[in-house]
Write a protein that holds these residues in place. Structure first.
Motif, PDB file in Angstrom:
ATOM      1  N   MET A  15     -63.823 -38.122  29.392  1.00  0.00           N
ATOM      2  CA  MET A  15     -62.936 -38.060  28.385  1.00  0.00           C
ATOM      3  C   MET A  15     -63.346 -36.798  27.546  1.00  0.00           C
ATOM      4  N   HIS A  16     -62.484 -36.349  26.660  1.00  0.00           N
ATOM      5  CA  HIS A  16     -62.791 -35.310  25.760  1.00  0.00           C
ATOM      6  C   HIS A  16     -62.350 -35.659  24.501  1.00  0.00           C
ATOM      7  N   THR A  17     -63.006 -35.164  23.466  1.00  0.00           N
ATOM      8  CA  THR A  17     -62.498 -35.492  22.165  1.00  0.00           C
ATOM      9  C   THR A  17     -62.556 -34.274  21.043  1.00  0.00           C
ATOM     10  N   THR A  18     -61.611 -34.304  20.183  1.00  0.00           N
ATOM     11  CA  THR A  18     -61.639 -33.104  19.150  1.00  0.00           C
ATOM     12  C   THR A  18     -61.517 -33.650  17.843  1.00  0.00           C
ATOM     13  N   THR A  19     -61.730 -32.891  16.960  1.00  0.00           N
ATOM     14  CA  THR A  19     -61.479 -33.282  15.464  1.00  0.00           C
ATOM     15  C   THR A  19     -60.511 -32.423  14.699  1.00  0.00           C
ATOM     16  N   LEU A  20     -59.624 -33.037  14.077  1.00  0.00           N
ATOM     17  CA  LEU A  20     -58.715 -32.385  13.303  1.00  0.00           C
ATOM     18  C   LEU A  20     -59.356 -31.669  11.907  1.00  0.00           C
ATOM     19  N   SER A  21     -59.187 -30.521  11.804  1.00  0.00           N
ATOM     20  CA  SER A  21     -60.031 -29.715  10.739  1.00  0.00           C
ATOM     21  C   SER A  21     -59.031 -29.843   9.337  1.00  0.00           C
ATOM     22  N   PRO A  22     -59.833 -29.574   8.186  1.00  0.00           N
ATOM     23  CA  PRO A  22     -59.169 -29.593   6.932  1.00  0.00           C
ATOM     24  C   PRO A  22     -57.636 -28.794   6.970  1.00  0.00           C
ATOM     25  N   ASN A  23     -57.795 -27.925   7.869  1.00  0.00           N
ATOM     26  CA  ASN A  23     -56.412 -26.980   7.860  1.00  0.00           C
ATOM     27  C   ASN A  23     -55.248 -27.573   8.960  1.00  0.00           C
ATOM     28  N   TYR A  24     -55.751 -28.805   9.176  1.00  0.00           N
ATOM     29  CA  TYR A  24     -54.805 -29.284  10.569  1.00  0.00           C
ATOM     30  C   TYR A  24     -54.658 -28.758  11.603  1.00  0.00           C
ATOM     31  N   GLN A  25     -56.111 -28.173  12.116  1.00  0.00           N
ATOM     32  CA  GLN A  25     -56.318 -27.631  13.317  1.00  0.00           C
ATOM     33  C   GLN A  25     -56.940 -28.201  14.421  1.00  0.00           C
ATOM     34  N   VAL A  26     -56.374 -28.041  15.708  1.00  0.00           N
ATOM     35  CA  VAL A  26     -57.427 -28.847  16.636  1.00  0.00           C
ATOM     36  C   VAL A  26     -57.812 -27.696  17.598  1.00  0.00           C
ATOM     37  N   SER A  27     -58.966 -28.084  18.115  1.00  0.00           N
ATOM     38  CA  SER A  27     -59.591 -27.060  19.138  1.00  0.00           C
ATOM     39  C   SER A  27     -59.570 -27.874  20.467  1.00  0.00           C
ATOM     40  N   ILE A  28     -59.101 -27.040  21.414  1.00  0.00           N
ATOM     41  CA  ILE A  28     -59.175 -27.479  22.887  1.00  0.00           C
ATOM     42  C   ILE A  28     -60.491 -27.255  23.436  1.00  0.00           C
TER      43      ILE A  28
END
Length: 69
Positions: free
Chosen positions: A1-14
């Motif tokens: 399973m992979h996780t990512t974090t929502l940035s302060p600019n509401y962006q997500v990295s894949i």
């Protein structure tokens, strides 16, 4: 399973390995679909990828067409 974090600019990295496995590229557009509390990112196909996908479709008897009778 992979996780990512929502940035302060509401962006997500894949993660890169997922991008490679799914043939995703920088600048690609996605359709966002919500199902309850779930967010689904679906790659939006290009016009070139959509070309010909309806080839051979029969347009008769579509319910939204008006009858000429």
């Amino acid at each position: 399973m992979h996780t990512t974090t929502l940035s302060p600019n509401y962006q997500v990295s894949i993660p890169e390995n997922l991008c490679q496995r799914l043939s995703l590229r920088a600048g690609q557009e996605f359709t966002l679909i919500t199902k309850g509390n779930i967010l689904v990112l679906v790659p939006t196909p290009s016009l070139e990828a959509m070309r010909g996908f309806m080839k051979g479709a029969n347009g008769e008897n579509y319910r939204d067409r008006q009858s000429n009778k």
